[in-house]
Design an enzyme around this catalytic site. Structure first.
Site, PDB file in Angstrom:
ATOM      1  N   HIS A  30       0.751  -1.136  -0.054  1.00 17.95           N
ATOM      2  CA  HIS A  30       0.006   0.040   0.069  1.00 17.95           C
ATOM      3  C   HIS A  30       1.028   1.284   0.091  1.00 17.95           C
ATOM      4  CE1 HIS A  30      -3.530  -2.247   0.365  1.00 17.95           C
ATOM      5  NE2 HIS A  30      -3.479  -2.644   1.534  1.00 17.95           N
ATOM      6  N   ASP A  33      -2.970 -10.735  -2.311  1.00 22.66           N
ATOM      7  CA  ASP A  33      -3.287 -10.041  -1.048  1.00 22.66           C
ATOM      8  C   ASP A  33      -5.028  -9.772  -1.294  1.00 22.66           C
ATOM      9  OD1 ASP A  33      -2.181  -8.702   1.781  1.00 22.66           O
ATOM     10  OD2 ASP A  33      -4.017  -7.614   0.800  1.00 22.66           O
ATOM     11  N   ASP A  93      -4.691 -12.489   3.821  1.00 27.99           N
ATOM     12  CA  ASP A  93      -5.787 -11.855   4.516  1.00 27.99           C
ATOM     13  C   ASP A  93      -6.884 -12.303   3.705  1.00 27.99           C
ATOM     14  OD1 ASP A  93      -4.693 -10.410   2.669  1.00 27.99           O
ATOM     15  OD2 ASP A  93      -4.586  -8.565   3.926  1.00 27.99           O
TER      16      ASP A  93
HETATM   17 ZN   LIG Z   1      -4.126  -6.972   2.844  1.00 23.88          ZN
END
Ligand SMILES: [Zn+2]
Length: 356
Positions: free
Chosen positions: A175, A212, A296
């Site tokens: 990110h 992810d 996740d």
């Molecule tokens: Zn993540």
């Protein structure tokens, strides 16, 4: 050399292995202040390189606060691996001694000097937050830089020997943009490693796969104007960080977003990985492949809304390993906030690497 037949002696044997590895498989740069890495001898090349340090646990929420991006993520994972039969197939690559001035230049290949200066100042002044999601502590800069060292070392290793590697580092990176950290991420670890591959290893075509559950907005922003790179992200959408819609292809069309609604299962995820994501990358004929390996998307994850099981990561990894005609593939931990299930899924990934 690394067969650990007696569980009671594993820690000792591990340390011995590290020392022998150190002697036989030298990264010249860290010790001699050179501006590049040079692996001088080959060793243990049939095994998987694992890059891990206990120091990755030093980045922790201030004042004992609870936070999903916690040190236990890697502590549990390494403990789980040490108790797994697969541990004898791993060899630990040293990376902590990379030259710090050189590393700063690598960080600045992706991040602005203003961001790096701000970060250093904030931490020096005792700041505890970077943004609403991302904490800082006195060790955050050191640990963030260490994660970059691990990614770069894995890149060098995988490229030179056409062998896979797995970076068990934190904090995650996908990110973080050029100008700021966000979403638990401080440095864009993978992007820095990919830049290193292109600028110092002579790589001209890079493939990046991000599985992810969140869109890898930071990585995408780094390479949306770089024709040498193809980036594909499979993620829940709409979801944090609210980017990564299917129609976002970047100005050069080198980005691909494959999105899933909340509740999507592993079979659907694997189907689109094999039929859309991997073909998009293989068409590019990447000389090296990076995998933002977040966990996740697991059904058990407290943040993500997808329903993958640990076994799915074995299938996904095997698909990746068999697709590129080489093994220059660097996997690295991103998200994954159910610590026990993440540890199991990492083990499944490593099994997939071994058997892929
Ligand atoms: Zn993540």
């Amino acid at each position: 050399m690394f067969v650990l037949s007696c569980p009671a002696s594993r820690a000792f044997v591990w340390k011995q292995s590290l020392y022998r590895l150190w002697k036989t498989y030298r990264c010249v740069a860290p010790f001699h202040n050179r501006k590049y890495l040079s692996f001088t001898t080959r060793c243990e090349l049939d095994n998987i390189a694992l890059l891990y340090s206990d120091k990755f646990q030093l980045h922790r929420p201030p004042n004992g606060r609870k936070h999903p991006e916690c040190p236990e993520r890697v502590a549990t994972a390494i403990q789980h691996l040490q108790n797994s039969p697969i541990f004898s197939k791993l060899h630990m690559l040293p990376f902590e001694q990379l030259d710090d001035a050189w590393l700063t230049q690598k960080v600045l290949s992706v991040h602005s000097s203003g961001y790096l200066e701000d970060l250093e100042r904030w931490i020096r002044q005792g700041a505890s937050i970077l943004d609403s999601d991302t904490y800082l502590c006195e060790h955050s800069l050191e640990v963030g830089r260490l994660a970059v060292k691990a990614w770069i070392t894995a890149t060098k290793y995988s490229f030179e020997y056409s062998k896979p590697s797995f970076v068990l580092a934190r904090p995650p990176g996908h990110h973080a943009t050029a100008y700021t950290g966000m979403g638990f991420c401080i440095f864009s670890n993978l992007a820095i490693a990919a830049k290193y591959a292109m600028e110092e290893l002579g790589v001209t075509r890079v493939g990046i796969l991000d599985w992810d559950v969140h869109h890898g907005n930071g990585t995408a922003s780094c390479f949306q104007k770089d024709q040498r790179v193809r980036f594909v992200s499979l993620h829940q959408f709409p979801f944090y960080p609210m980017t990564g819609a299917p129609e976002e292809r970047g100005p050069l069309g080198n980005l691909l977003n494959i999105t899933f609604p909340s509740g999507a299962k592993g079979s659907e995820f694997i189907h689109r990985l094999c039929n859309e994501a991997i073909p998009f990358l293989t068409q590019h004929q990447p000389e090296i492949v990076f995998v933002s390996a977040g966990y996740d998307a697991l059904n058990a994850d407290p943040l993500g809304g997808l329903c993958l099981e640990t076994e799915d990561y074995y299938e996904m990894t095997r698909a990746v390993m068999s697709s590129f005609g080489h093994k220059r593939i660097v996997f690295g931990l991103e998200g994954g906030y159910h610590v026990e299930e993440t540890a199991k899924a990492i083990e499944k990934t490593l099994q997939g690497i071994l058997e892929g």
